[in-house]
Design a protein around this motif. Structure first.
Motif, PDB file in Angstrom:
ATOM      1  N   ILE A 758       5.260   0.437  20.069  1.00 24.44           N
ATOM      2  CA  ILE A 758       5.256   2.055  18.851  1.00 24.44           C
ATOM      3  C   ILE A 758       5.678   1.191  18.402  1.00 24.44           C
ATOM      4  N   ASN A 759       6.898   1.772  17.971  1.00 25.91           N
ATOM      5  CA  ASN A 759       7.890   0.596  17.513  1.00 25.91           C
ATOM      6  C   ASN A 759       7.260  -0.378  16.245  1.00 25.91           C
ATOM      7  N   GLN A 760       6.613  -0.852  17.124  1.00 19.07           N
ATOM      8  CA  GLN A 760       5.953  -2.889  15.977  1.00 19.07           C
ATOM      9  C   GLN A 760       4.663  -1.598  16.163  1.00 19.07           C
ATOM     10  N   LEU A 761       3.813  -1.025  16.889  1.00 16.17           N
ATOM     11  CA  LEU A 761       2.232  -0.371  16.168  1.00 16.17           C
ATOM     12  C   LEU A 761       2.714  -0.110  14.974  1.00 16.17           C
ATOM     13  N   PHE A 762       3.918   0.754  15.425  1.00 14.56           N
ATOM     14  CA  PHE A 762       4.231   1.725  13.385  1.00 14.56           C
ATOM     15  C   PHE A 762       4.747   0.257  12.334  1.00 14.56           C
ATOM     16  N   GLU A 763       5.266  -0.177  12.493  1.00 15.09           N
ATOM     17  CA  GLU A 763       5.883  -0.793  11.787  1.00 15.09           C
ATOM     18  C   GLU A 763       4.427  -2.067  11.030  1.00 15.09           C
ATOM     19  N   ASP A 764       4.465  -2.353  11.855  1.00 13.28           N
ATOM     20  CA  ASP A 764       2.893  -3.027  11.599  1.00 13.28           C
ATOM     21  C   ASP A 764       1.560  -1.821  10.589  1.00 13.28           C
ATOM     22  N   ARG A 765       1.385  -1.126  11.518  1.00  8.52           N
ATOM     23  CA  ARG A 765       0.541   0.175  10.072  1.00  8.52           C
ATOM     24  C   ARG A 765       1.696   0.213   9.100  1.00  8.52           C
ATOM     25  N   THR A 766       2.797   0.317   8.333  1.00 14.98           N
ATOM     26  CA  THR A 766       3.499   0.455   7.665  1.00 14.98           C
ATOM     27  C   THR A 766       2.878  -0.712   6.387  1.00 14.98           C
ATOM     28  N   ALA A 767       3.597  -1.548   7.488  1.00 18.00           N
ATOM     29  CA  ALA A 767       2.768  -3.119   6.424  1.00 18.00           C
ATOM     30  C   ALA A 767       1.848  -2.923   6.047  1.00 18.00           C
ATOM     31  N   GLU A 768       0.990  -3.146   6.802  1.00 23.25           N
ATOM     32  CA  GLU A 768      -0.601  -2.710   6.693  1.00 23.25           C
ATOM     33  C   GLU A 768      -0.779  -2.091   5.311  1.00 23.25           C
ATOM     34  N   LEU A 769      -0.379  -0.834   5.579  1.00 21.23           N
ATOM     35  CA  LEU A 769      -0.196   0.477   4.525  1.00 21.23           C
ATOM     36  C   LEU A 769      -0.274  -0.291   2.658  1.00 21.23           C
TER      37      LEU A 769
END
Length: 780
Positions: A758-769
């Motif tokens: 989940i944290n990784q997905l959140f980090e990936d999403r934050t990076a993408e945003l």
């Protein structure tokens, strides 16, 4: 180890002597064979006249001489050389592994101050000590081994040292060992076996440097070399000199090629030892190499797999370690102590490798396997009113040789695997066996005492008893011949008798007739004596049937007690009213009391049967009375013969005179034979009574020691068993707890992995945003 007393050659020599003696006995026993098979042919004697009487009297005279040669002369030689004879008898008993008899005979010798100056005293002392050692009478054996060692150098000195050191190691009693070491150090040359056993004792005492020095000396003996070298390596490791220990193990691996299963086991242990040292020094590749030399047939294969797994774990080779645990799980008969450890380690490795489902299944299998055991144990502990009392009763029943009180099957198996409890049980079993041996010895002494105290004491000496039976047979035949001779002479003299002489004859004949019925009723041959003993045996049948009945009742009571305990086992943990529990306890108490009473009755009846049997035979009240009757009847015949002579009648031929002279000489020699044999019986009886007194004193001392040990060890063993049982409960708790924690770890690890994802997905999403936002800023 060399045989200092050359038992095999002595045994062969004894057999050879027996064979030679047997050949001589065939010639010496020709007359005895006639004695056993012939009877006086009175009808023939009457038909042939006085010459037949002379012939028969000559045969009887020769048979008396033959009787003296076969029975009296050996008894005289034995009396003259009784010490040597006793020593030989004791040594033969030792060679035939009759250690109870050999120790009884030897103790009478070694305690005799006169014998202590003999050249054979050290050998007798060693054989006595070894006889006691082999009977597990360790306290008495130690005493005599110490006496032998105190004599100084001799052919039995070093073998006695070996046995004494073995005793010290077995009993943990090292009293006097340091003084012995000082004496041994002064010796220029010692048997390698002495050095080996001494080194093992030093190792147990924690004196590793001294132990290594003596192990190295013991390596000079090819038979001890490999074992001594291995223990030298173990002593280095125990002294924390790991590299030196590894070097010794590697030398064993390089230099020894095993030829026997025992040597193969030592080689396996050397590989294990080298592997452990390599593991401790973090040389993991070498450790793995050493471990892999053990094959599946090695008794240490399961232990090797367990240690190999941890070596691979230390290298972080978790996949390989997991495969090793898989191999362990397919072993047919692994050490039970390793099973739960390996199963938990296997689950840990699966968890480490991320095989969560497999790890969860493994942890769950452990819980499901051991939870019933834990539950059964907990129910047993909770249902027991007083565990200390339970284990006290448990140990007491074991020491009595009875079936143990109920313990849950699975729990009992686990507890029995405890080395501490196994040792405690062996202690109880040893003490119980000692008590049984004491009881058996006391019973045997009671039998001997009863025999020696009775008129049948000659039965204790079979050779003398046989001679006396044959002497009584000859006496009967002499009386029979005199009877026929008197009859023949009376026929010739009756016409010459006066009325007064005839009246006197009638009076003598009436007296003779009264005795004749008793005389004829007595057995006159050896076979008839044996037949009478057989008839007496039949009278014991009812006593034996009574004994069988008691034994059957005893077995029934034991079964009833077992049934009660089985019921308690099947209903362990189930609610039970106080009244019912009390009734069951009363039934148990009653059954135990009945069993003890029946055992007492059984022992008393067996003793009575045995003791009464010892009172029967040559010399008992019956045979003594028969001998008196025979003497009285012979006296009447003599008076009848004098009356015939006074009447001036009877046969006065040279044949009759020769017959009377032969019978007189035979009777005289036979009386001398009996007197001599009685003297030898008294002499040997006195010797035996002295032996019995010494043996009874030793038994009393041993019984007192055993009683003290029994009392002390009962409490100690019960305490050890109780704590071992609680330790088993703790082990079960730990296993279940480790399984439960493992399941929690699996769930937690799954949760951690999910959180990371989940944290990784959140980090990936934050990076993408952020990327999109940066791109939007550029466009704007």
């Amino acid at each position: 180890m060399k045989d200092p007393i050359k038992l095999k050659s002595v045994y062969q020599r004894l057999l050879s002597q027996r064979a030679s003696a047997g050949v001589r006995a065939q010639f010496a026993g020709v007359g005895m064979a006639l004695l056993l098979t012939t009877t006086v042919g009175m009808g023939v004697a009457n038909a042939q006249g006085s010459r037949a009487f002379t012939s028969e009297s000559t045969v009887l005279q020769e048979q008396v001489v033959d009787l003296e040669r076969k029975y009296l002369k050996p008894a005289i030689l034995r009396s003259r050389y009784k010490v040597e004879t006793r020593f030989n008898d004791a040594k033969v008993a030792y060679l035939l592994e009759d250690y109870s008899r050999s120790s009884l005979l030897f103790v009478g010798l070694v305690e005799d101050p006169k014998f202590q100056t003999e050249n054979t005293y050290p050998e007798a002392l060693y054989l006595l000590a070894d006889s006691l050692y082999l009977q597990r009478n360790l306290v008495a054996a130690r005493n005599y081994f110490e006496q032998l060692i105190n004599l100084g150098d001799g052919p039995y000195y070093q073998v006695a040292v070996v046995k004494l050191l073995e005793l010290s190691a077995r009993t943990g009693n090292y009293e006097g060992v340091d003084e012995l070491y000082a004496t041994l150090d002064a010796k220029a040359k010692l048997n390698p076996a002495v050095n080996y056993v001494r080194a093992k004792v030093l190792y147990r005492q924690g004196r590793f440097a001294d132990a290594r020095r003596l192990f190295q000396k013991a390596e000079e003996d090819p038979d001890l070399s490999m074992r001594a070298a291995y223990y030298r390596g173990v002593a280095f490791v125990a002294d924390e000199q790991l590299e030196n220990g590894r070097q010794v193990f590697e030398e064993i691996i390089a230099n020894y090629k095993p030829e026997t299963p025992a040597q193969k086991r030592i080689l396996d242990l050397a590989y294990l030892g080298a592997g452990r040292v390599a593991y401790e020094t973090k040389d993991y590749p070498s450790a793995i190499d050493f471990y892999q030399h053990l094959d599946r047939n090695s008794p240490y294969f399961d232990q090797m797999l367990y240690e190999l797994t941890w070596t691979l774990v230390a290298q972080e080779k978790y996949e390989a370690a997991s495969r090793v645990t898989d191999i362990f799980m397919f072993l047919s008969n692994p050490d039970p102590a390793f099973v739960p450890k390996v199963r938990l380690l296997r689950a840990d490795l699966q968890l480490r490798l991320g095989n969560y489902d497999a790890a969860a299944q493994s942890y769950n299998d452990v819980v499901e396997t051991f939870m019933p055991l834990k539950r059964e144990l907990d129910e047993f502990v909770d249902g027991s009113r007083d565990l200390e009392v339970f284990f006290s009763d448990l140990v007491e029943s074991q020491m009595r040789g009875e079936e143990s009180e109920y313990m849950p099957t699975l729990v009992a198996e686990w507890v029995q695997g405890s080395p501490v409890l196994s040792k405690a049980k062996r202690t109880g079993a040893d003490l119980g066996e000692i008590r049984e041996q004491i009881a058996e010895a006391e019973h045997a002494l009671d039998e001997m005492d009863a025999r020696l105290a009775s008129g049948a004491r000659i039965q204790s000496f079979p050779q003398l008893a046989e001679g006396m039976v044959l002497a009584a047979t000859l006496e009967t035949r002499i009386v029979n011949l005199r009877q026929e001779m008197v009859k023949a002479e009376y026929k010739q003299a009756v016409s010459k008798m006066s009325p007064a002489q005839k009246a006197e004859w009638q009076e003598l004949e009436r007296e003779a007739e009264l005795l004749r019925a008793q005389y004829k009723a007595a057995p006159s041959t050896k076979s008839e004596v044996e037949a009478r003993i057989a008839r007496i045996d039949s009278r014991f049948a009812s006593m034996r049937r009574e004994l069988d009945t008691i034994t059957f009742e005893l077995d029934s009571q034991k079964e009833q007690l077992q049934a009660i305990e089985t019921y308690l086992a099947q209903n362990a943990g189930q609610p039970m009213s106080e009244d019912r529990a009390q009734k069951i306890a009363e039934l148990q108490t009653a059954a135990r009391a009945d069993i003890q009473n029946l055992r007492d009755l059984q022992a008393a009846l067996r003793s009575r049967i045995s003791v009464e049997r010892q009172r029967l035979g040559v010399g008992d009240q019956v045979t003594s009375k028969e001998s008196q009757v025979r003497a009285s009847y012979s006296d009447v015949l003599a008076r009848q013969r004098r009356l015939i002579s006074q009447a001036g009648g009877g046969a006065d031929s040279s044949d009759m005179r020769v017959a009377r002279e032969n019978l007189a000489e035979a009777e005289s020699r036979l009386a001398g034979f009996s007197a001599q044999m009685d003297r030898f019986v008294s002499e040997r009886s006195e010797e035996l009574l002295e032996d019995l007194a010494r043996e009874m004193q030793l038994l009393a001392q041993l019984d007192q020691t055993a009683q003290e040990l029994l009392t002390n060890s009962k409490d100690l063993t019960a305490n050890v068993a109780h704590h071992s049982f609680l330790a088993a409960q703790h082990d079960f708790n730990q296993i279940i707890m480790r399984g439960d924690i493992g399941l929690i770890d699996v769930a937690w690890q799954k949760k951690e992995d999910a959180t990371r994802q989940i944290n990784q997905l959140f980090e990936d999403r934050t990076a993408e945003l952020k990327t999109l936002q940066d791109a939007f800023e550029e466009v704007r």
